[in-house]
Design an enzyme around this catalytic site. Structure first.
Site, PDB file in Angstrom:
ATOM      1  N   LYS A   4       0.697  -1.316  -0.152  1.00 17.79           N
ATOM      2  CA  LYS A   4       0.150   0.294  -0.412  1.00 17.79           C
ATOM      3  C   LYS A   4       1.021   0.826   0.083  1.00 17.79           C
ATOM      4  O   LYS A   4       0.641   2.283  -0.278  1.00 17.79           O
ATOM      5  CB  LYS A   4      -1.033  -0.017   1.348  1.00 17.79           C
ATOM      6  CG  LYS A   4      -2.445  -0.915   1.117  1.00 17.79           C
ATOM      7  CD  LYS A   4      -2.603  -0.632   2.086  1.00 17.79           C
ATOM      8  CE  LYS A   4      -4.448  -1.011   2.239  1.00 17.79           C
ATOM      9  NZ  LYS A   4      -5.003  -0.832   3.099  1.00 17.79           N
ATOM     10  N   ALA A  28     -36.195   0.338   1.015  1.00 15.12           N
ATOM     11  CA  ALA A  28     -36.262  -0.353   1.349  1.00 15.12           C
ATOM     12  C   ALA A  28     -35.711  -1.302   0.265  1.00 15.12           C
ATOM     13  O   ALA A  28     -35.072  -0.737  -0.655  1.00 15.12           O
ATOM     14  CB  ALA A  28     -37.596  -1.154   1.435  1.00 15.12           C
ATOM     15  N   GLY A  29     -34.772  -2.736   1.359  1.00 16.61           N
ATOM     16  CA  GLY A  29     -33.697  -3.453  -0.189  1.00 16.61           C
ATOM     17  C   GLY A  29     -33.919  -4.294   0.288  1.00 16.61           C
ATOM     18  O   GLY A  29     -34.204  -4.865   1.498  1.00 16.61           O
ATOM     19  N   LYS A  87     -22.409  -0.732  -1.557  1.00 18.98           N
ATOM     20  CA  LYS A  87     -23.522  -0.129  -2.256  1.00 18.98           C
ATOM     21  C   LYS A  87     -22.232   0.443  -2.946  1.00 18.98           C
ATOM     22  O   LYS A  87     -21.704   0.307  -3.418  1.00 18.98           O
ATOM     23  CB  LYS A  87     -23.735   1.138  -1.419  1.00 18.98           C
ATOM     24  CG  LYS A  87     -22.233   1.501  -1.168  1.00 18.98           C
ATOM     25  CD  LYS A  87     -22.698   3.078   0.200  1.00 18.98           C
ATOM     26  CE  LYS A  87     -21.630   3.830   0.224  1.00 18.98           C
ATOM     27  NZ  LYS A  87     -22.146   4.967   2.031  1.00 18.98           N
ATOM     28  N   ASN A  98     -24.438   4.557  14.494  1.00 17.24           N
ATOM     29  CA  ASN A  98     -24.451   4.320  13.597  1.00 17.24           C
ATOM     30  C   ASN A  98     -25.540   2.588  13.305  1.00 17.24           C
ATOM     31  O   ASN A  98     -26.021   2.241  12.539  1.00 17.24           O
ATOM     32  CB  ASN A  98     -23.645   3.200  13.585  1.00 17.24           C
ATOM     33  CG  ASN A  98     -22.228   3.917  12.669  1.00 17.24           C
ATOM     34  OD1 ASN A  98     -22.688   4.698  11.917  1.00 17.24           O
ATOM     35  ND2 ASN A  98     -20.929   3.366  12.638  1.00 17.24           N
ATOM     36  N   GLY A 151     -24.934  -3.151   4.694  1.00 12.79           N
ATOM     37  CA  GLY A 151     -23.641  -4.087   4.542  1.00 12.79           C
ATOM     38  C   GLY A 151     -23.055  -2.778   4.868  1.00 12.79           C
ATOM     39  O   GLY A 151     -23.469  -2.085   5.187  1.00 12.79           O
ATOM     40  N   LYS A 169     -20.840   7.164  18.537  1.00 13.43           N
ATOM     41  CA  LYS A 169     -20.325   6.148  17.290  1.00 13.43           C
ATOM     42  C   LYS A 169     -20.919   5.577  17.142  1.00 13.43           C
ATOM     43  O   LYS A 169     -22.011   5.282  16.313  1.00 13.43           O
ATOM     44  CB  LYS A 169     -18.625   6.172  17.523  1.00 13.43           C
ATOM     45  CG  LYS A 169     -18.548   4.863  15.266  1.00 13.43           C
ATOM     46  CD  LYS A 169     -18.678   5.995  14.577  1.00 13.43           C
ATOM     47  CE  LYS A 169     -18.680   4.562  13.658  1.00 13.43           C
ATOM     48  NZ  LYS A 169     -18.041   5.385  12.162  1.00 13.43           N
ATOM     49  N   CYS A 187     -19.319  -1.098   8.505  1.00  8.94           N
ATOM     50  CA  CYS A 187     -19.857  -0.405   9.740  1.00  8.94           C
ATOM     51  C   CYS A 187     -21.236  -1.265  11.044  1.00  8.94           C
ATOM     52  O   CYS A 187     -21.299  -1.586  11.772  1.00  8.94           O
ATOM     53  CB  CYS A 187     -19.762   0.743   9.351  1.00  8.94           C
ATOM     54  SG  CYS A 187     -18.089   1.908   9.589  1.00  8.94           S
ATOM     55  N   LEU A 226     -18.089   9.220   8.097  1.00  8.92           N
ATOM     56  CA  LEU A 226     -17.858   9.442   7.077  1.00  8.92           C
ATOM     57  C   LEU A 226     -18.608   7.833   6.429  1.00  8.92           C
ATOM     58  O   LEU A 226     -18.905   6.702   6.920  1.00  8.92           O
ATOM     59  CB  LEU A 226     -16.405   9.529   6.776  1.00  8.92           C
ATOM     60  CG  LEU A 226     -15.230   9.093   6.133  1.00  8.92           C
ATOM     61  CD1 LEU A 226     -15.028   7.445   5.108  1.00  8.92           C
ATOM     62  CD2 LEU A 226     -13.999   9.615   6.300  1.00  8.92           C
TER      63      LEU A 226
HETATM   64  C1  UDX Z   1     -12.283   1.725   9.515  1.00  3.53           C
HETATM   65  C2  UDX Z   1     -12.339   1.895  11.244  1.00  3.53           C
HETATM   66  O1  UDX Z   1     -10.408   1.988  11.424  1.00  3.53           O
HETATM   67  C3  UDX Z   1     -13.410   1.188  11.460  1.00  3.53           C
HETATM   68  O2  UDX Z   1     -12.758   1.477  12.959  1.00  3.53           O
HETATM   69  C4  UDX Z   1     -14.341   1.067  11.178  1.00  3.53           C
HETATM   70  O3  UDX Z   1     -15.312   0.784  11.847  1.00  3.53           O
HETATM   71  C5  UDX Z   1     -14.710   0.991   9.130  1.00  3.53           C
HETATM   72  O4  UDX Z   1     -13.544   1.903   9.156  1.00  3.53           O
HETATM   73  P1  UDX Z   1     -11.173   1.147   7.112  1.00  3.53           P
HETATM   74  O5  UDX Z   1     -10.337   2.439   7.515  1.00  3.53           O
HETATM   75  O6  UDX Z   1     -11.887   0.652   6.439  1.00  3.53           O
HETATM   76  O7  UDX Z   1     -11.398   0.557   8.763  1.00  3.53           O
HETATM   77  O8  UDX Z   1     -10.231   0.008   7.852  1.00  3.53           O
HETATM   78  P2  UDX Z   1      -9.584  -1.213   7.103  1.00  3.53           P
HETATM   79  O9  UDX Z   1      -9.354  -0.804   5.264  1.00  3.53           O
HETATM   80  O10 UDX Z   1      -8.399  -2.273   7.454  1.00  3.53           O
HETATM   81  O11 UDX Z   1      -8.061  -0.367   7.108  1.00  3.53           O
HETATM   82  C6  UDX Z   1      -6.933  -0.175   8.324  1.00  3.53           C
HETATM   83  C7  UDX Z   1      -5.774   0.135   7.850  1.00  3.53           C
HETATM   84  O12 UDX Z   1      -4.956   0.288   8.969  1.00  3.53           O
HETATM   85  C8  UDX Z   1      -4.961  -1.086   6.526  1.00  3.53           C
HETATM   86  O13 UDX Z   1      -4.238  -0.525   5.362  1.00  3.53           O
HETATM   87  C9  UDX Z   1      -3.957  -1.703   7.145  1.00  3.53           C
HETATM   88  O14 UDX Z   1      -2.801  -2.441   7.011  1.00  3.53           O
HETATM   89  C10 UDX Z   1      -3.708  -0.751   8.353  1.00  3.53           C
HETATM   90  N1  UDX Z   1      -2.624  -1.292   9.988  1.00  3.53           N
HETATM   91  C11 UDX Z   1      -3.472  -2.623  10.791  1.00  3.53           C
HETATM   92  C12 UDX Z   1      -1.722  -0.655   9.885  1.00  3.53           C
HETATM   93  O15 UDX Z   1      -1.640  -0.207  10.129  1.00  3.53           O
HETATM   94  N2  UDX Z   1      -1.218  -1.261  11.232  1.00  3.53           N
HETATM   95  C13 UDX Z   1      -2.275  -1.804  11.910  1.00  3.53           C
HETATM   96  O16 UDX Z   1      -1.242  -3.090  12.913  1.00  3.53           O
HETATM   97  C14 UDX Z   1      -2.985  -2.843  11.492  1.00  3.53           C
HETATM   98  C1  UDX Z   2     -21.848   4.117   7.448  1.00  4.06           C
HETATM   99  C2  UDX Z   2     -22.711   5.591   8.035  1.00  4.06           C
HETATM  100  O1  UDX Z   2     -23.131   5.909   7.174  1.00  4.06           O
HETATM  101  C3  UDX Z   2     -21.172   6.343   8.560  1.00  4.06           C
HETATM  102  O2  UDX Z   2     -21.565   7.561   9.131  1.00  4.06           O
HETATM  103  C4  UDX Z   2     -20.256   5.044   8.706  1.00  4.06           C
HETATM  104  O3  UDX Z   2     -19.124   6.244   9.795  1.00  4.06           O
HETATM  105  C5  UDX Z   2     -20.363   4.585   8.468  1.00  4.06           C
HETATM  106  O4  UDX Z   2     -20.808   3.488   8.320  1.00  4.06           O
HETATM  107  P1  UDX Z   2     -21.467   3.662   4.972  1.00  4.06           P
HETATM  108  O5  UDX Z   2     -21.736   1.864   5.669  1.00  4.06           O
HETATM  109  O6  UDX Z   2     -19.993   3.834   4.532  1.00  4.06           O
HETATM  110  O7  UDX Z   2     -21.722   4.444   6.304  1.00  4.06           O
HETATM  111  O8  UDX Z   2     -22.199   3.107   4.378  1.00  4.06           O
HETATM  112  P2  UDX Z   2     -24.302   4.136   4.230  1.00  4.06           P
HETATM  113  O9  UDX Z   2     -24.456   5.030   3.102  1.00  4.06           O
HETATM  114  O10 UDX Z   2     -24.370   4.411   5.815  1.00  4.06           O
HETATM  115  O11 UDX Z   2     -24.317   2.700   4.034  1.00  4.06           O
HETATM  116  C6  UDX Z   2     -24.929   1.379   4.548  1.00  4.06           C
HETATM  117  C7  UDX Z   2     -25.729   0.453   4.032  1.00  4.06           C
HETATM  118  O12 UDX Z   2     -26.746   0.922   3.946  1.00  4.06           O
HETATM  119  C8  UDX Z   2     -25.386   0.201   2.232  1.00  4.06           C
HETATM  120  O13 UDX Z   2     -25.376  -0.962   2.113  1.00  4.06           O
HETATM  121  C9  UDX Z   2     -26.342   1.070   1.628  1.00  4.06           C
HETATM  122  O14 UDX Z   2     -27.231   0.088   1.110  1.00  4.06           O
HETATM  123  C10 UDX Z   2     -27.399   0.228   3.093  1.00  4.06           C
HETATM  124  N1  UDX Z   2     -28.941   1.471   2.994  1.00  4.06           N
HETATM  125  C11 UDX Z   2     -28.477   2.597   3.439  1.00  4.06           C
HETATM  126  C12 UDX Z   2     -30.303   0.914   2.467  1.00  4.06           C
HETATM  127  O15 UDX Z   2     -30.595  -0.039   2.506  1.00  4.06           O
HETATM  128  N2  UDX Z   2     -31.215   1.540   2.807  1.00  4.06           N
HETATM  129  C13 UDX Z   2     -31.352   3.076   3.516  1.00  4.06           C
HETATM  130  O16 UDX Z   2     -32.146   4.114   3.150  1.00  4.06           O
HETATM  131  C14 UDX Z   2     -29.569   3.941   3.343  1.00  4.06           C
END
Ligand code: UDX
Ligand code: UDX
Length: 450
Positions: A35, A275-276, A343, A231, A280, A227, A283, A158
């Site tokens: 990366k 709805a749907g 999504k 969620n 996924g 948080k 989070c 986000l």
């Molecule tokens: C984020 C938040 O961290 C998580 O808590 C939240 O619930 C979802 O969004 P995300 O940024 O999507 O997660 O995580 P991921 O894609 O798993 O990335 C984590 C990164 O940390 C990876 O690039 C991994 O290589 C790195 N990592 C992991 C380190 O640099 N050091 C470590 O010891 C472990």
């Molecule tokens: C979510 C939260 O929105 C964000 O604030 C948090 O930091 C991380 O988790 P994310 O998982 O990236 O973000 O996507 P989000 O846009 O929230 O959608 C989550 C899932 O819900 C998707 O699979 C989406 O398809 C589904 N969804 C969303 C529905 O099925 N119906 C809706 O009306 C809205």
């Protein structure tokens, strides 16, 4: 300020790029050297709209490393922990990466006061745990010295697909700490966002009327809880509408109209009421499971959240049942899946409904071909063995299909040349396609909750 970001996933990359854009000197550290090599060339390891373009604008303010020594922690003002916190089988979060980051930061601390911000979603109470680990490690590495740092929680809200927009123009910033020095430092770091006085980056115009962003300062545990509670609330809004949708389907109502009607009530709001196939992503599933697991530690039940989870995962089965009802026999039938990411606008497959749906269809004897505009590389590398044929062209997935299931609402699927596609049943898992037009063309369309 001099900022260090540990972990270059979605959260880390967005935070790093935004803070560099706002004029800070940012270092991003990741243990994954592949990366880091990509990032050094200005390439983002994750697909996220505007991320790579903005990264390329700030390459002179951002550097990448896998070495804690190179990261220069002694001269860093703020360290963000943004490593992943995946779910363990019992629903608890796996904190192994957070622990590694905390230990490495402590080993490398200097004499200057350092603010350590936890942005990874960690179980309630983990801030104190991180602080304890850091003290322990510091003491075993710095003979007789006194550690000068503070652990703060500043959760990230986000959403993938709009992450850059959400980071530049958030609804709020939460800072959980009772240490005045930390709060002041973060207030200064985030001040361009709070005051909204930075020039909008190309392609990311400031929403009309946005002149400031509220800052909520509270204690660390409350910040961690915000948080999860946020969620879980969004997740249960979706499950609520899906539960109502199940009844709508029985009584002959249309969930689209019902959603619109309830969403116009300002107290309810119209978002997260589609709805749907349900939610996924990385989070909602993980955080609702963790909340239930935390409650269990206190011998408390969370029936609302548990039901929301059951309904959500049931929607995946429901979609397959609807298709089976229509086709009668699934065995040997070719089914085309449109979309594989959880999504649109992301290549992320974590907890994507497509995976359960594919497995279920295959289990019931169907032959599954799937297309996705950006997630196929991930799909092949993580789910290459589940029996799905992944197709680079949507036409390939649709070839000889005896049924179509729309799983992810990528806009291009609405724009397909539907006239040229054989009139097979379509399960529209997101109530997204132009149903009237498709029915006009002779497609049997099955929505969810309609
Ligand atoms: C984020 C938040 O961290 C998580 O808590 C939240 O619930 C979802 O969004 P995300 O940024 O999507 O997660 O995580 P991921 O894609 O798993 O990335 C984590 C990164 O940390 C990876 O690039 C991994 O290589 C790195 N990592 C992991 C380190 O640099 N050091 C470590 O010891 C472990
Ligand atoms: C979510 C939260 O929105 C964000 O604030 C948090 O930091 C991380 O988790 P994310 O998982 O990236 O973000 O996507 P989000 O846009 O929230 O959608 C989550 C899932 O819900 C998707 O699979 C989406 O398809 C589904 N969804 C969303 C529905 O099925 N119906 C809706 O009306 C809205």
């Amino acid at each position: 300020m001099k900022v260090l970001i540990i972990g270059t996933g979605y959260v880390g990359m967005n935070t790093g790029v935004v803070l560099a854009y706002l004029g800070n000197q940012v270092t991003c550290l990741d243990v994954n050297e592949e990366k880091i090599a990509m990032l050094r060339q200005g390439k983002s390891p994750v697909y996220e709209p505007h991320l790579e373009e903005t990264l390329q604008l700030v390459m002179n303010k951002i550097q990448f490393t896998s070495s804690y020594t190179e990261a220069d922690i002694p001269n860093t003002d703020v360290v963000f922990i943004t490593v992943g916190t995946p779910s363990l089988p019992d629903g608890n979060a796996d904190l192994r990466y957070v622990r590694q980051a905390a230990e490495s930061i402590a080993e490398n601390l200097g004499e200057k006061f350092t603010v350590v911000v936890n942005k990874s979603t960690v179980p309630i109470g983990s801030g104190n745990w991180v602080e304890a680990i850091m003290h322990e490690h510091f003491n075993s590495n710095h003979d007789g010295q006194k550690a000068d740092f503070n652990v703060v929680s500043s959760p990230e809200f986000l959403a993938q697909g709009s992450a850059m927009h959400d980071s530049f123009y958030p609804d709020r910033i939460v800072v959980g700490s009772q240490c005045e020095r930390s709060v002041e430092r973060l207030q200064e770091l985030f001040s361009p966002i709070l005051r909204q006085d930075f020039p909008a980056p190309p392609g990311l115009p400031r929403p009309e009327g946005l002149t400031e962003v509220p800052l909520l300062v509270c204690d660390l545990t409350s910040a961690e809880m915000i948080k999860y509670a946020a969620n879980a609330f969004l997740a249960l809004k979706i499950s609520y509408v899906n539960e109502i949708g199940r009844l709508a389907n029985k009584v002959g109502a249309d969930i689209q109209a019902v959603s619109k009607g309830i969403g116009l009530d300002k107290r309810i709001g119209n978002r997260f009421l589609s709805a749907g196939l349900g939610w996924g992503g990385s989070c909602f599933g993980k955080d609702t499971a963790a909340l239930v697991a935390t409650a269990r530690d206190y011998r408390l039940e969370m029936p609302i959240i548990e039901s929301a989870r059951a309904i959500n995962y049931g929607q995946r089965v429901l979609a397959v049942d609807l298709l089976q009802e229509k086709l009668k026999i699934l065995k040997g039938k070719h089914v085309a899946l449109l979309g594989f990411s959880f999504k649109p606008n992301t290549d992320d497959l974590r907890d994507a409904p497509s995976i359960d749906i594919s497995k279920l269809l295959i289990q019931r004897g169907a032959l599954v071909r799937a297309h996705d505009p950006v997630a196929l590389t991930n799909a092949r590398s993580h789910y290459g063995d589940i029996g799905v044929v992944f197709c680079n062209e949507v036409g390939e997935a649709l070839k000889d299909a005896e049924a179509i299931m729309l799983v992810t609402e990528w806009p291009e699927y609405r724009e397909l040349d539907w006239e040229s596609i054989p009139r097979v049943p379509i399960v529209d898992g997101r109530n997204f396609l132009d149903r009237e037009r498709l029915e006009g063309l002779g497609f049997p369309v099955i929505g969810i909750g309609r």
